[in-house]
Enzyme design. Structure first.
Site, PDB file in Angstrom:
ATOM      1  N   HIS A 198      44.758  89.495  69.642  1.00 22.61           N
ATOM      2  CA  HIS A 198      45.406  89.820  70.919  1.00 22.61           C
ATOM      3  C   HIS A 198      46.694  89.007  71.016  1.00 22.61           C
ATOM      4  O   HIS A 198      46.675  87.782  70.914  1.00 22.61           O
ATOM      5  CB  HIS A 198      44.443  89.482  72.057  1.00 22.61           C
ATOM      6  CG  HIS A 198      44.934  89.879  73.401  1.00 22.61           C
ATOM      7  ND1 HIS A 198      44.857  91.168  73.866  1.00 22.61           N
ATOM      8  CD2 HIS A 198      45.500  89.163  74.399  1.00 22.61           C
ATOM      9  CE1 HIS A 198      45.345  91.229  75.096  1.00 22.61           C
ATOM     10  NE2 HIS A 198      45.764  90.007  75.440  1.00 22.61           N
ATOM     11  N   GLY A 204      49.219  85.592  83.031  1.00 25.22           N
ATOM     12  CA  GLY A 204      50.269  84.576  82.903  1.00 25.22           C
ATOM     13  C   GLY A 204      49.828  83.328  82.175  1.00 25.22           C
ATOM     14  O   GLY A 204      50.623  82.711  81.473  1.00 25.22           O
ATOM     15  N   THR A 252      40.907  80.670  75.131  1.00 29.07           N
ATOM     16  CA  THR A 252      40.360  79.314  75.149  1.00 29.07           C
ATOM     17  C   THR A 252      38.970  79.235  74.515  1.00 29.07           C
ATOM     18  O   THR A 252      38.708  78.338  73.708  1.00 29.07           O
ATOM     19  CB  THR A 252      40.255  78.844  76.624  1.00 29.07           C
ATOM     20  OG1 THR A 252      41.534  79.033  77.239  1.00 29.07           O
ATOM     21  CG2 THR A 252      39.863  77.386  76.698  1.00 29.07           C
ATOM     22  N   ASP A 265      40.162  90.829  79.728  1.00 29.61           N
ATOM     23  CA  ASP A 265      41.099  89.753  79.383  1.00 29.61           C
ATOM     24  C   ASP A 265      41.163  88.716  80.508  1.00 29.61           C
ATOM     25  O   ASP A 265      41.571  89.034  81.627  1.00 29.61           O
ATOM     26  CB  ASP A 265      42.482  90.377  79.160  1.00 29.61           C
ATOM     27  CG  ASP A 265      43.467  89.401  78.533  1.00 29.61           C
ATOM     28  OD1 ASP A 265      43.044  88.305  78.117  1.00 29.61           O
ATOM     29  OD2 ASP A 265      44.665  89.757  78.451  1.00 29.61           O
ATOM     30  N   MET A 307      42.274  93.081  83.636  1.00 31.26           N
ATOM     31  CA  MET A 307      42.580  91.648  83.761  1.00 31.26           C
ATOM     32  C   MET A 307      41.547  91.016  84.684  1.00 31.26           C
ATOM     33  O   MET A 307      41.372  91.448  85.819  1.00 31.26           O
ATOM     34  CB  MET A 307      43.972  91.439  84.379  1.00 31.26           C
ATOM     35  CG  MET A 307      45.160  91.732  83.495  1.00 31.26           C
ATOM     36  SD  MET A 307      45.399  90.748  81.993  1.00 31.26           S
ATOM     37  CE  MET A 307      44.917  89.106  82.416  1.00 31.26           C
ATOM     38  N   HIS A 349      49.962  92.935  74.135  1.00 26.65           N
ATOM     39  CA  HIS A 349      49.720  93.047  75.581  1.00 26.65           C
ATOM     40  C   HIS A 349      51.039  92.681  76.261  1.00 26.65           C
ATOM     41  O   HIS A 349      51.391  91.505  76.360  1.00 26.65           O
ATOM     42  CB  HIS A 349      48.578  92.078  75.970  1.00 26.65           C
ATOM     43  CG  HIS A 349      48.272  92.056  77.429  1.00 26.65           C
ATOM     44  ND1 HIS A 349      47.506  91.052  78.004  1.00 26.65           N
ATOM     45  CD2 HIS A 349      48.602  92.896  78.430  1.00 26.65           C
ATOM     46  CE1 HIS A 349      47.402  91.293  79.313  1.00 26.65           C
ATOM     47  NE2 HIS A 349      48.054  92.393  79.590  1.00 26.65           N
ATOM     48  N   MET A 409      53.078  91.910  79.050  1.00 20.12           N
ATOM     49  CA  MET A 409      53.104  91.500  80.461  1.00 20.12           C
ATOM     50  C   MET A 409      54.571  91.312  80.823  1.00 20.12           C
ATOM     51  O   MET A 409      55.093  90.186  80.882  1.00 20.12           O
ATOM     52  CB  MET A 409      52.308  90.199  80.641  1.00 20.12           C
ATOM     53  CG  MET A 409      50.804  90.422  80.562  1.00 20.12           C
ATOM     54  SD  MET A 409      49.902  88.887  80.390  1.00 20.12           S
ATOM     55  CE  MET A 409      50.091  88.633  78.634  1.00 20.12           C
ATOM     56  N   MET A 431      54.968  87.683  77.306  1.00 15.63           N
ATOM     57  CA  MET A 431      55.273  87.385  78.712  1.00 15.63           C
ATOM     58  C   MET A 431      56.773  87.190  78.881  1.00 15.63           C
ATOM     59  O   MET A 431      57.418  86.590  78.021  1.00 15.63           O
ATOM     60  CB  MET A 431      54.559  86.094  79.131  1.00 15.63           C
ATOM     61  CG  MET A 431      53.058  86.128  78.940  1.00 15.63           C
ATOM     62  SD  MET A 431      52.339  84.598  79.498  1.00 15.63           S
ATOM     63  CE  MET A 431      50.616  84.872  79.081  1.00 15.63           C
ATOM     64  N   SER A 491      42.682  85.668  71.550  1.00 18.04           N
ATOM     65  CA  SER A 491      44.048  85.673  72.083  1.00 18.04           C
ATOM     66  C   SER A 491      44.806  84.473  71.536  1.00 18.04           C
ATOM     67  O   SER A 491      44.447  83.316  71.768  1.00 18.04           O
ATOM     68  CB  SER A 491      44.014  85.621  73.615  1.00 18.04           C
ATOM     69  OG  SER A 491      45.322  85.431  74.086  1.00 18.04           O
ATOM     70  N   GLY A 536      39.400  84.523  80.919  1.00 23.50           N
ATOM     71  CA  GLY A 536      38.195  83.756  81.258  1.00 23.50           C
ATOM     72  C   GLY A 536      36.914  84.261  80.607  1.00 23.50           C
ATOM     73  O   GLY A 536      35.817  83.947  81.075  1.00 23.50           O
ATOM     74  N   ASP A 585      49.829  88.177  73.272  1.00 23.37           N
ATOM     75  CA  ASP A 585      50.348  88.219  74.644  1.00 23.37           C
ATOM     76  C   ASP A 585      51.863  88.061  74.671  1.00 23.37           C
ATOM     77  O   ASP A 585      52.406  87.086  74.149  1.00 23.37           O
ATOM     78  CB  ASP A 585      49.740  87.068  75.463  1.00 23.37           C
ATOM     79  CG  ASP A 585      48.314  87.367  75.887  1.00 23.37           C
ATOM     80  OD1 ASP A 585      48.057  88.476  76.383  1.00 23.37           O
ATOM     81  OD2 ASP A 585      47.457  86.469  75.719  1.00 23.37           O
ATOM     82  N   GLY A 630      46.434  81.179  80.083  1.00 23.81           N
ATOM     83  CA  GLY A 630      45.087  81.111  79.554  1.00 23.81           C
ATOM     84  C   GLY A 630      44.308  80.031  80.300  1.00 23.81           C
ATOM     85  O   GLY A 630      44.854  79.313  81.145  1.00 23.81           O
TER      86      GLY A 630
END
Ligand code: DX5
Ligand code: ZN
Length: 213
Positions: free
Chosen positions: A32, A142, A194, A171, A137, A66, A68, A36, A7, A173, A34, A144
């Site tokens: 990936h 929102g 991360t 997606d 999720m 993705h 969001m 937002m 990501s 953690g 993201d 990482g």
């Protein structure tokens, strides 16, 4: 088959081009991406112009957008024209997933539906046949760097028990430590922000996921 999809949110923002290039050298072919909107989630991230720039520079890299955001239908064409190979939208904001899925398929992209932790799998059941990707999720969307909510893993096994044969993406953690649990539950795409981009040795992370087949 297990696939690592890093990501971009966790990449070094001042060196994004180099980060993506290094990632492709590590054998990764999906990124990936993201998006937002500060409404559906309390954060802002990347927009379509950046998606297009990555696609132009790395045409072989598949980009998973993705979304969001509220009103994702208004941005479908924008992201598809910007080179996204799949569009993942949130079930929570869709009145009629059929229309969305059809529009994405018309443009030859993969259609994905995502659910937040509080949304049950049953909200997806009616659309599983036409959905290419279900994204679970495992954190509140929102940001990482959060810890995976283990309670969400059950959703993966439940989808498989329901007979879903498409891609299940996880997606939030995801780490090398919890990857085997996710794989055993039936996940295919491990989205790692991360724990890939901020790892001491991202190439090693890619290799270890590759060895999990
Ligand atoms: C969170 C995003 C994730 C995020 C994952 O809302 O959808 O894709 O980048 O980051 P990590 O892997 O750090 O939890
Ligand atoms: Zn994401």
């Amino acid at each position: 088959m297990i696939k690592l999809t890093p990501s971009l949110l966790a990449a070094d923002l001042l060196n994004l081009g180099r980060e993506v290039e290094q990632m492709t050298k590590n054998g990764i072919d999906r990124l990936h991406f993201d998006v937002m909107d500060a409404h559906f989630v309390p954060n802002l991230s990347f927009g379509p112009a950046f998606c297009k720039a990555i696609h132009k520079q790395f045409p072989a890299l598949k980009l998973d957008a993705h979304l969001m955001m509220d009103n994702p239908e208004q941005y479908l064409d924008t992201f598809l024209d910007a080179g996204a190979s799949s569009i993942i939208v949130h079930r929570e904001v869709l009145h009629d997933p059929d229309i969305m899925v059809r529009k994405i398929h018309e443009k030859g992209a993969l259609a994905g539906l995502s659910i937040k932790p509080a949304t049950p799998v049953k909200a997806l059941l009616h659309w599983l046949d036409e959905t290419d990707v279900v994204l679970i999720m495992t954190v509140e969307p929102g940001f990482g760097g959060q810890k995976l909510m283990r309670s969400q893993i059950e959703k993966i096994s439940l989808l498989r028990r329901e007979g879903y044969q498409g891609v299940i993406a996880v997606d939030g953690g995801v780490t090398l430590e919890n990857a085997p649990l996710l794989k055993d539950a039936g996940a295919n795409w491990l989205i790692m922000g991360t724990s890939y981009f901020r790892a001491e040795d991202p190439a090693l992370v890619a290799r270890k996921i590759g060895e999990m087949q």
